[in-house]
Enzyme design. Sequence first.
Site, PDB file in Angstrom:
ATOM      1  N   TYR A  35      41.400  76.357 111.441  1.00 16.53           N
ATOM      2  CA  TYR A  35      41.436  74.883 111.430  1.00 16.53           C
ATOM      3  C   TYR A  35      40.006  74.354 111.514  1.00 16.53           C
ATOM      4  O   TYR A  35      39.596  73.496 110.738  1.00 16.53           O
ATOM      5  CB  TYR A  35      42.264  74.357 112.603  1.00 16.53           C
ATOM      6  N   ASP A  36      39.239  74.943 112.455  1.00 22.25           N
ATOM      7  CA  ASP A  36      37.874  74.441 112.698  1.00 22.25           C
ATOM      8  C   ASP A  36      36.991  74.646 111.468  1.00 22.25           C
ATOM      9  O   ASP A  36      36.232  73.751 111.082  1.00 22.25           O
ATOM     10  CB  ASP A  36      37.280  75.177 113.902  1.00 22.25           C
ATOM     11  N   LEU A  82      63.792  47.200 130.926  1.00 19.43           N
ATOM     12  CA  LEU A  82      65.195  47.563 131.152  1.00 19.43           C
ATOM     13  C   LEU A  82      65.576  47.240 132.589  1.00 19.43           C
ATOM     14  O   LEU A  82      64.745  47.311 133.495  1.00 19.43           O
ATOM     15  CB  LEU A  82      65.398  49.066 130.908  1.00 19.43           C
ATOM     16  N   GLU A 111      67.810  59.585 127.209  1.00 18.94           N
ATOM     17  CA  GLU A 111      66.439  60.066 126.991  1.00 18.94           C
ATOM     18  C   GLU A 111      65.694  60.116 128.319  1.00 18.94           C
ATOM     19  O   GLU A 111      65.960  59.291 129.205  1.00 18.94           O
ATOM     20  CB  GLU A 111      65.673  59.095 126.066  1.00 18.94           C
ATOM     21  N   LYS A 113      62.799  59.267 130.766  1.00 22.50           N
ATOM     22  CA  LYS A 113      61.961  58.069 130.861  1.00 22.50           C
ATOM     23  C   LYS A 113      60.534  58.513 131.250  1.00 22.50           C
ATOM     24  O   LYS A 113      60.270  58.836 132.402  1.00 22.50           O
ATOM     25  CB  LYS A 113      62.530  57.110 131.911  1.00 22.50           C
ATOM     26  N   ARG A 134      51.862  47.235 125.702  1.00 20.39           N
ATOM     27  CA  ARG A 134      53.023  46.340 125.830  1.00 20.39           C
ATOM     28  C   ARG A 134      52.578  44.995 126.385  1.00 20.39           C
ATOM     29  O   ARG A 134      53.053  43.932 125.952  1.00 20.39           O
ATOM     30  CB  ARG A 134      54.049  46.976 126.772  1.00 20.39           C
TER      31      ARG A 134
HETATM   32  C1  LIG Z   1      37.838  75.162 117.609  1.00 17.32           C
HETATM   33  C2  LIG Z   1      39.217  74.568 117.761  1.00 17.32           C
HETATM   34  C3  LIG Z   1      39.843  73.963 116.683  1.00 17.32           C
HETATM   35  C4  LIG Z   1      41.131  73.409 116.834  1.00 17.32           C
HETATM   36  C5  LIG Z   1      41.754  73.481 118.060  1.00 17.32           C
HETATM   37  C6  LIG Z   1      43.129  72.891 118.256  1.00 17.32           C
HETATM   38  N1  LIG Z   1      43.801  72.678 116.975  1.00 17.32           N
HETATM   39  C7  LIG Z   1      44.369  73.744 116.351  1.00 17.32           C
HETATM   40  C8  LIG Z   1      45.050  73.570 115.181  1.00 17.32           C
HETATM   41  C9  LIG Z   1      45.694  74.739 114.497  1.00 17.32           C
HETATM   42  N2  LIG Z   1      45.471  75.928 114.987  1.00 17.32           N
HETATM   43  O1  LIG Z   1      46.427  74.516 113.519  1.00 17.32           O
HETATM   44  C10 LIG Z   1      45.186  72.281 114.600  1.00 17.32           C
HETATM   45  C11 LIG Z   1      44.582  71.210 115.229  1.00 17.32           C
HETATM   46  C12 LIG Z   1      43.870  71.405 116.446  1.00 17.32           C
HETATM   47  O2  LIG Z   1      43.315  70.476 117.033  1.00 17.32           O
HETATM   48  C13 LIG Z   1      41.119  74.091 119.141  1.00 17.32           C
HETATM   49  C14 LIG Z   1      41.805  74.151 120.490  1.00 17.32           C
HETATM   50  C15 LIG Z   1      39.851  74.618 118.993  1.00 17.32           C
END
Ligand SMILES: Cc1ccc(Cn2cc(C(N)=O)ccc2=O)c(C)c1
Length: 317
Positions: A35-36, A82, A111, A113, A134
Amino acid sequence: KNQAQEKIIELKELLNRYGHEYHVLDKPTVPDSEYDQKLQELKKLEEQFPELITSDSPTQRVGGEPLEGFEKVQHSVPMLSLSNAFNEQDLRDFARRASQGTDKPLSFVCELKIDGLAISLTYENGQFVRGATRGDGTTGEDITSNLRTIRSIPLSIKETQKIEVRGEAYMPHKSFLALNEAKEEKGEEPFANPRNAAAGSLRQLDPKIAASRNLDVFLYGVGEWEAEPLTSHSERLEYMKELGFKTNPEWKKCDTIEEVLEYVDYWTAERPNLSYEIDGIVIKVDDLATQDELGFTAKSPRWAIAYKFPAEEVITT
Ligand SMILES: Cc1ccc(Cn2cc(C(N)=O)ccc2=O)c(C)c1
């Protein structure tokens, strides 16, 4: 440049999908490092072509400068409060009054709360355009830049008609404990409870501070709705989930008051095992036409009630 644009669009869609898997479904399909790496790739392309940056890019979550103040927001559909139930008899009375207000068979949705800060999220042309507190139910504060930092809030959705979804922003137990430890280490006053910590984090002016607070949301209702009308509360919860919103997985449709009471007993016992604070159970009539038949008292709807857990005895030594 067109190639760069293609790549930017592809990366945004991929990263927003990964972000949904991780933050909403809690089911990532790629390692954090992947991801990073893709996020860094997108950042580089956007630096090269800043005119291609869109507001729903995952790089645009944490805004720049702190706000000078909050704009006021008028809720065209008031955000309700509520009335409360404190015991089984109150719940039976609520169900009886509701059944007397309609000829239709009654079913309910129960649900948890969530004990946080009630919020409203507005989407136009599929883009997250405004987030608000709100407030007093009619007038709230525009906290869009702070809410954009909450990763489980999608910055864009596939519904292009104007819709407003409502829910609770909250601070999970773990984040609350870590934040208070850090505050005490700095000799700062800790927050009294997770609700105050969530409210304090969202009602301050610097989005970088909000981004550091590990806040989350559960969405459970709607306000303005220019999309296809839905016929029940449970249908709304399912459609919000389909749109990519984080809804609380513990909601349950109950066809009798006995089932409602079982749900209340179950979650009274289970409450200590949750990773977030709840202060009760919300019970709503499921059918929207029946809700309209039942209407409101001076202060609150006749078609919903909040069962409140007994306040825990605080043992002071
Ligand atoms: C370096 C780094 C990058 C991302 C994340 C957390 N994370 C992971 C994903 C993933 N795995 O699909 C997707 C978005 C995200 O925010 C962390 C903790 C550390």
